[in-house]
Design a protein around this motif. Sequence first.
Motif, PDB file in Angstrom:
ATOM      1  N   GLN A  50       0.823  -1.208   0.000  1.00 15.67           N
ATOM      2  CA  GLN A  50       0.000   0.000   0.000  1.00 15.67           C
ATOM      3  C   GLN A  50       0.853   1.253   0.000  1.00 15.67           C
ATOM      4  OE1 GLN A  50      -2.804   0.016   3.250  1.00 15.67           O
ATOM      5  NE2 GLN A  50      -4.500  -0.526   1.908  1.00 15.67           N
ATOM      6  N   LYS A  51       1.950   1.222   0.732  1.00 13.79           N
ATOM      7  CA  LYS A  51       2.812   2.392   0.846  1.00 13.79           C
ATOM      8  C   LYS A  51       3.764   2.521  -0.338  1.00 13.79           C
ATOM      9  CE  LYS A  51       2.777   2.177   5.907  1.00 13.79           C
ATOM     10  NZ  LYS A  51       3.587   1.929   7.127  1.00 13.79           N
ATOM     11  N   ALA A  52       4.413   1.416  -0.718  1.00 14.08           N
ATOM     12  CA  ALA A  52       5.474   1.478  -1.720  1.00 14.08           C
ATOM     13  C   ALA A  52       4.978   1.304  -3.148  1.00 14.08           C
ATOM     14  CB  ALA A  52       6.529   0.414  -1.407  1.00 14.08           C
ATOM     15  N   HIS A  53       3.881   0.560  -3.328  1.00  7.89           N
ATOM     16  CA  HIS A  53       3.381   0.272  -4.678  1.00  7.89           C
ATOM     17  C   HIS A  53       1.850   0.364  -4.671  1.00  7.89           C
ATOM     18  CE1 HIS A  53       7.403  -1.105  -5.750  1.00  7.89           C
ATOM     19  NE2 HIS A  53       7.397  -1.811  -4.635  1.00  7.89           N
ATOM     20  N   PRO A  54       1.312   1.565  -4.533  1.00 17.15           N
ATOM     21  CA  PRO A  54      -0.136   1.716  -4.348  1.00 17.15           C
ATOM     22  C   PRO A  54      -0.967   1.274  -5.549  1.00 17.15           C
ATOM     23  CG  PRO A  54       0.918   3.847  -4.675  1.00 17.15           C
ATOM     24  CD  PRO A  54       2.025   2.859  -4.490  1.00 17.15           C
ATOM     25  N   ARG A  55      -0.364   1.133  -6.713  1.00 17.90           N
ATOM     26  CA  ARG A  55      -1.134   0.728  -7.896  1.00 17.90           C
ATOM     27  C   ARG A  55      -1.202  -0.788  -8.060  1.00 17.90           C
ATOM     28  NH1 ARG A  55       0.358   4.479 -12.956  1.00 17.90           N
ATOM     29  NH2 ARG A  55      -1.530   3.457 -13.687  1.00 17.90           N
ATOM     30  N   VAL A  56      -0.491  -1.510  -7.207  1.00 15.17           N
ATOM     31  CA  VAL A  56      -0.610  -2.971  -7.195  1.00 15.17           C
ATOM     32  C   VAL A  56      -1.820  -3.341  -6.345  1.00 15.17           C
ATOM     33  CG1 VAL A  56       0.470  -5.128  -6.461  1.00 15.17           C
ATOM     34  CG2 VAL A  56       1.858  -3.344  -7.532  1.00 15.17           C
ATOM     35  N   GLU A  57      -2.741  -4.113  -6.909  1.00 13.57           N
ATOM     36  CA  GLU A  57      -3.986  -4.472  -6.226  1.00 13.57           C
ATOM     37  C   GLU A  57      -3.878  -5.922  -5.739  1.00 13.57           C
ATOM     38  OE1 GLU A  57      -6.926  -3.893  -9.244  1.00 13.57           O
ATOM     39  OE2 GLU A  57      -6.100  -1.931  -9.793  1.00 13.57           O
ATOM     40  N   LEU A  58      -3.505  -6.083  -4.475  1.00  9.20           N
ATOM     41  CA  LEU A  58      -3.307  -7.422  -3.922  1.00  9.20           C
ATOM     42  C   LEU A  58      -4.628  -7.976  -3.412  1.00  9.20           C
ATOM     43  CD1 LEU A  58      -1.228  -9.634  -3.199  1.00  9.20           C
ATOM     44  CD2 LEU A  58      -1.040  -8.552  -0.942  1.00  9.20           C
ATOM     45  N   GLU A  59      -5.017  -9.121  -3.939  1.00  8.95           N
ATOM     46  CA  GLU A  59      -6.219  -9.839  -3.482  1.00  8.95           C
ATOM     47  C   GLU A  59      -5.768 -11.095  -2.747  1.00  8.95           C
ATOM     48  OE1 GLU A  59      -9.636 -12.611  -5.467  1.00  8.95           O
ATOM     49  OE2 GLU A  59      -9.154 -10.750  -6.517  1.00  8.95           O
ATOM     50  N   VAL A  60      -6.152 -11.228  -1.480  1.00  3.17           N
ATOM     51  CA  VAL A  60      -5.658 -12.308  -0.620  1.00  3.17           C
ATOM     52  C   VAL A  60      -6.784 -13.276  -0.300  1.00  3.17           C
ATOM     53  CG1 VAL A  60      -4.593 -12.851   1.602  1.00  3.17           C
ATOM     54  CG2 VAL A  60      -3.925 -10.771   0.376  1.00  3.17           C
ATOM     55  N   ALA A  61      -6.465 -14.573  -0.328  1.00  2.00           N
ATOM     56  CA  ALA A  61      -7.437 -15.598   0.054  1.00  2.00           C
ATOM     57  C   ALA A  61      -6.753 -16.619   0.957  1.00  2.00           C
ATOM     58  CB  ALA A  61      -7.997 -16.298  -1.186  1.00  2.00           C
ATOM     59  N   GLU A  62      -7.502 -17.145   1.921  1.00  6.12           N
ATOM     60  CA  GLU A  62      -6.989 -18.209   2.790  1.00  6.12           C
ATOM     61  C   GLU A  62      -7.213 -19.554   2.124  1.00  6.12           C
ATOM     62  OE1 GLU A  62      -7.831 -20.214   7.189  1.00  6.12           O
ATOM     63  OE2 GLU A  62      -8.816 -18.334   6.637  1.00  6.12           O
ATOM     64  N   LEU A  63      -6.146 -20.370   2.066  1.00 11.89           N
ATOM     65  CA  LEU A  63      -6.249 -21.666   1.413  1.00 11.89           C
ATOM     66  C   LEU A  63      -5.277 -22.628   2.080  1.00 11.89           C
ATOM     67  CD1 LEU A  63      -8.033 -22.607  -0.960  1.00 11.89           C
ATOM     68  CD2 LEU A  63      -6.047 -22.341  -2.450  1.00 11.89           C
ATOM     69  N   ASP A  64      -5.762 -23.814   2.430  1.00 14.85           N
ATOM     70  CA  ASP A  64      -4.946 -24.846   3.051  1.00 14.85           C
ATOM     71  C   ASP A  64      -3.859 -25.305   2.068  1.00 14.85           C
ATOM     72  OD1 ASP A  64      -4.585 -28.028   3.659  1.00 14.85           O
ATOM     73  OD2 ASP A  64      -5.099 -26.927   5.490  1.00 14.85           O
ATOM     74  N   PRO A  65      -2.664 -25.651   2.577  1.00 15.73           N
ATOM     75  CA  PRO A  65      -1.592 -26.096   1.680  1.00 15.73           C
ATOM     76  C   PRO A  65      -1.981 -27.239   0.757  1.00 15.73           C
ATOM     77  CG  PRO A  65      -0.687 -25.677   3.851  1.00 15.73           C
ATOM     78  CD  PRO A  65      -2.195 -25.525   3.975  1.00 15.73           C
ATOM     79  N   GLN A  66      -2.862 -28.127   1.211  1.00 17.33           N
ATOM     80  CA  GLN A  66      -3.247 -29.258   0.376  1.00 17.33           C
ATOM     81  C   GLN A  66      -4.078 -28.832  -0.832  1.00 17.33           C
ATOM     82  OE1 GLN A  66      -4.998 -31.483   3.663  1.00 17.33           O
ATOM     83  NE2 GLN A  66      -3.413 -33.030   3.503  1.00 17.33           N
TER      84      GLN A  66
END
Length: 326
Positions: free
Chosen positions: A116-132
């Motif tokens: 957010q601070k260093a690369h505000p134009r990168v839109e990171l979408e995060v999801a929780e997912l088990d390693p398997q």
Amino acid sequence: MRLNTARLEMLSLLDSLGTMRAVAAALHMSPSAVSAQLAVLEAETHTELLRRTGRRVQLTPAGRTLARHARIILDQIKAAEVDLQGLSGQPTGPVRLAAFSSAIRALVVPLAVRLQKAHPRVELEVAELDPQASQPALRRGDYDIIVTADFIDGSMPLHPDVHTIPLLTDAIVLVLPRSQVASDESADLADFADAAWSVDMPGTYLSNLVTSTCRQAGFEPVVAGRFASYELLLAHVEAGLSVSLLPELAVDRRYHVDTRPLRRPLSRHVYAAVRSRSTLTAASQIVLDELCGLSRTSFNVWRDGFDRQPSGAGWSAARAAATRSM
């Protein structure tokens, strides 16, 4: 021969998902429409790509080869589209990242703050997912980057379509209710054969870890609780109702619990992974680079802060220090 990218996407999805019905659902089409488009692709390539066995459809060797090329082609097109949008010189565009829960808390959340601070134009979408589940999701294109971990035997089943980047090594520790006298002495699990245990839901990484490790110590764990949330599991242990095994990364020190190393040391390796032979967008490369950097710095600050501080203060101090280090 001129290949149609929409039909290539259908073939790639069929290779990953396994059935026409699943492909149709992913693309909001009917199975008959998907089947018809793949028949056109076979005609265009003059090659048998699918083999029908009863009601099931399997890819031929030629079909699997083209599906692998299709993933590379589709990733390259996406990278070109995103790079054209970012001609300002700054990385631009969406990046989809999946990680298991403790990695999200310790690595991905600080990563998102930094971006957010260093690369505000990168839109990171995060999801929780088990390693398997994360590696198949990466292969079929659901995510651009995953954070995953090896399995109980210390191995990670690798696929030629997946490239892994080591991030850190995470020790497995015994988690106990807080005692009056803290001990750093290593624990022999056989001493806890009569204890009540907390585990994750059946079939998950943690559930398998506890069961297999206790069996190696010569006993079957008596399960007192199953929780899909590490927070609930830690609360159960904190209340004196159970003990458990957790990777060190998963131990949230806001809970009043003690941890002890195992007499027979056990650890897991945490990795980032991307699709091999595919070109990352500039935004995805930035996310991957920052993630690797954080795994070498902020995680050590985060973990060391817990070791030095009381549980509540440790959480705040470590989180603040990790943010400053960015």
